[in-house]
Design a protein around this motif. Structure first.
Motif, short mmCIF file in Angstrom:
data_model
loop_
_atom_site.label_atom_id
_atom_site.label_comp_id
_atom_site.label_asym_id
_atom_site.label_seq_id
_atom_site.Cartn_x
_atom_site.Cartn_y
_atom_site.Cartn_z
N LEU A 28 18.69 89.13 57.18
CA LEU A 28 17.26 88.62 57.55
C LEU A 28 18.23 87.57 57.25
O LEU A 28 18.29 86.79 58.32
CB LEU A 28 15.83 88.88 56.91
N TRP A 74 16.91 87.24 66.92
CA TRP A 74 15.85 86.89 66.28
C TRP A 74 15.11 87.23 66.69
O TRP A 74 13.88 87.94 66.22
CB TRP A 74 15.69 85.22 66.39
N LEU A 78 11.94 90.21 65.17
CA LEU A 78 11.06 90.33 64.37
C LEU A 78 9.72 90.14 65.75
O LEU A 78 8.74 89.73 65.60
CB LEU A 78 10.65 88.29 64.49
N SER A 79 9.82 91.51 66.25
CA SER A 79 8.92 91.66 66.81
C SER A 79 7.43 92.21 66.47
O SER A 79 8.04 91.84 65.51
CB SER A 79 9.20 92.64 68.19
N LEU A 82 7.23 94.69 63.10
CA LEU A 82 7.42 93.77 62.72
C LEU A 82 5.51 94.05 61.57
O LEU A 82 5.21 93.78 60.31
CB LEU A 82 7.81 93.03 61.99
N LEU A 86 3.88 93.65 57.84
CA LEU A 86 3.85 92.10 56.70
C LEU A 86 2.26 92.25 56.81
O LEU A 86 2.33 91.57 55.93
CB LEU A 86 4.40 91.67 58.32
#
Length: 114
Positions: A28, A74, A78-79, A82, A86
């Motif tokens: 990341l 990116w 971070l689609s 996630l 999260l």
């Protein structure tokens, strides 16, 4: 994810899960380093789609769509896939001792999400 078993003499500190967590964090960081920098904000419309503009600390701006080569990975990483993990991580942090990183992520999300 659970560790495959007890930590043996050849296993790193924290076991396989710790290795996975560090690898994800390292990847990341590397991805963020090569992505369009700045504070991304929705600014107006570009045709029928929201226009995402990166605002740099020096006051400069860059349209993220114009920097696709740096930003595409990116966005894909971070689609919305996630979101579930999260959200679960943030809830777990709320129910236990909150790590400062979880609080910082929550601050950023609350400032940006409707």
């Amino acid at each position: 994810m659970t560790s495959p078993g007890p930590v043996g003499p050849m296993d790193p500190p924290g076991g396989a899960d710790a290795v996975l967590l560090r690898e994800a964090a390292d990847r990341l960081d590397l991805l963020a380093d090569r992505t369009t920098p700045g504070d991304w904000r929705l600014d107006g419309l570009l045709a029928s789609r929201p226009e995402v503009v990166a605002h740099a600390p020096d006051g400069g701006t860059e349209h993220v769509a114009e920097a696709r080569a740096r930003s595409g990975a990116w966005i894909a990483a971070l689609s919305s896939a996630l979101a579930g993990p999260l959200a679960a991580w943030l809830r777990a942090a709320a129910d236990g001792p909150a790590h400062p990183a979880a609080v910082e992520v929550a601050r950023h999300l609350v400032a940006r999400l409707p």
